[in-house]
Design an enzyme around this catalytic site. Structure first.
Site, PDB file in Angstrom:
ATOM      1  N   GLU A 183       0.823  -1.213   0.000  1.00 40.71           N
ATOM      2  CA  GLU A 183       0.000   0.000   0.000  1.00 40.71           C
ATOM      3  C   GLU A 183       0.861   1.267   0.000  1.00 40.71           C
ATOM      4  OE1 GLU A 183      -3.687   2.159   2.413  1.00 40.71           O
ATOM      5  OE2 GLU A 183      -2.549   0.590   3.399  1.00 40.71           O
ATOM      6  N   LYS A 220      -2.625  -1.909  -3.050  1.00 40.14           N
ATOM      7  CA  LYS A 220      -3.673  -1.005  -2.563  1.00 40.14           C
ATOM      8  C   LYS A 220      -3.230   0.431  -2.830  1.00 40.14           C
ATOM      9  CE  LYS A 220      -6.481   0.132   1.513  1.00 40.14           C
ATOM     10  NZ  LYS A 220      -6.999  -0.342   2.814  1.00 40.14           N
TER      11      LYS A 220
END
Length: 301
Positions: A183, A220
Site C-alpha cells: 500500500e 492497494k
C-alpha cells in the site's frame, strides 16, 4: 487454524475474481481514539490502552457479525494484530471471518510511518516481523498482509524508495506463505498527485515484471486522478488484485470516483464505518452498515 493449501487456493481465487470489496478494520495506535470518537465513544468512556482496544474490538465485532457482512459483498477484511489475537463468538477472529462469513482474513503488519524525507513517508522498522508472519499464517490461518507507506509529492527518488521497501517486505510475506497487499498511498491533497501516480505506476510495473512465478501480490492504491491509470497493473500475471483506499474521501465521493476505475475494487475503512454509532439500536446500525456496504459493493463491481 493452521493454513490449509486447499483453503488458501480457494481464498486466492476469491480475491482474484470475486465481486465485492475488502473491509479495512485495522485502525491501530494513534488512529484508534479517532475511530472510536467517530463511533460515538468518548475518551472519557475508557481508561488506558486495554479498555480502548476492548471498545474497538466491540465495534469491529458488531460490524463483522452484522447480517450484511458476508462474502456476498465483502471479499476480505484487514485486521489489526490485536484483533487477530482476539475472538468473536468463541472463535479466533480470522477463523470466524472465514468459516462463518466466507470473508478472507488479512493482517496489517506495518508499525506506522517514518518522518517525511524525499517527499514520502517510508514504513518504520518492523522488529520481529518474520516471527509474526509465521504465527499469522500457521497459527491463525491469515491469508495475506497489508503494509502502508505514504507519498506526498512527485519525487522520483522517494517513490522508488517506497516501492523498493514495499517489495522487500512483500517478498518476506510471500516466503511465509501469504499474499502481501502493498500500500504505497498517494496523499489525496498532494498538489502533484497525478504526477506522483504516473511515477508510482511505472515503478510498480517494473517490480511486477521482476517477480518470479508464484510471487503474487496485491496492491492497494489511492483512487487515481486519471481513470484507468492502474489497469495494466491489475492485468499483470503477478498481481492478484488492485484495490482502492478511500484516503479521506467521504463515502459517496469515494464510491463515485471508484466507479470510474473498472479494474479496482474498494478497500475502505472510514467510508465503511461512516455514520455508525455505538448508541444506535441494532436495527439502525445494521441498516446503515448495510447501506454503506451496498454503496461500496456497487462502486467495486
Amino acid at each position: 487454524m493452521a493454513q490449509d493449501k486447499a483453503v488458501f487456493a480457494k481464498q486466492k481465487e476469491q480475491m482474484h475474481t470475486g465481486k465485492g470489496f475488502i473491509a479495512a478494520l485495522d485502525q491501530s495506535g494513534g488512529s484508534t481514539p479517532k475511530a472510536l470518537l467517530q463511533y460515538g465513544v468518548e475518551e472519557s468512556e475508557y481508561a488506558g490502552e486495554a479498555e480502548m482496544y476492548g471498545e474497538i474490538h466491540k465495534m469491529r465485532t458488531r460490524i463483522i457479525t452484522a447480517p450484511d457482512f458476508t462474502d456476498q459483498k465483502v471479499l476480505g477484511a484487514i485486521l489489526f494484530e490485536r484483533t487477530m489475537r482476539a475472538e468473536i463468538e468463541g472463535l479466533p477472529t480470522a477463523q470466524y471471518l472465514w468459516e462463518k462469513r466466507g470473508v478472507v482474513p488479512f493482517l496489517k503488519i506495518d508499525k506506522g510511518l517514518a518522518d517525511k524525507a524525499d517527499g514520502v513517508q517510508m514504513m518504520k522498522p518492523m522488529p520481529g516481523l518474520e516471527a509474526l508472519l509465521t504465527e499469522a499464517a500457521q497459527d491463525f490461518g491469515i491469508f495475506g498482509t497489508k503494509e502502508r507507506s505514504v507519498i506526498h509529492e512527485a519525487n522520483a527518488a522517494g517513490i522508488k524508495a517506497i516501492v523498493d521497501q514495499q517489495v522487500e517486505v512483500g517478498k518476506m510475506v510471500i516466503a511465509a506463505g501469504m499474499v502481501p497487499i502493498m500500500e504505497p498511498e498517494v496523499d489525496i491533497n498532494s498538489p502533484t498527485k497525478a504526477e506522483a501516480e504516473e511515477i508510482l505506476r511505472a515503478e510498480l510495473m517494473a517490480h511486477l515484471d521482476q517477480l518470479a512465478e508464484g510471487e503474487d501480490v496485491m496492491i492497494k492504491l489511492t483512487i487515481p486522478t486519471v481513470a484507468g491509470l492502474y489497469d495494466d497493473l491489475a492485468d499483470h500475471p503477478r498481481c492478484v488484485r488492485v484495490v482502492a483506499l478511500s484516503g479521506g474521501y467521504k463515502t459517496d465521493d469515494a464510491c463515485e470516483r471508484l466507479s470510474k476505475q473498472p479494474k479496482m475494487i474498494a478497500s475502505f475503512s472510514r467510508a465503511l464505518a461512516e455514520g455508525l454509532s455505538k448508541k444506535q439500536s441494532d436495527d439502525d446500525f445494521n441498516a446503515l452498515l448495510g447501506s454503506n456496504i451496498d454503496k461500496i459493493y456497487r462502486a467495486s463491481i
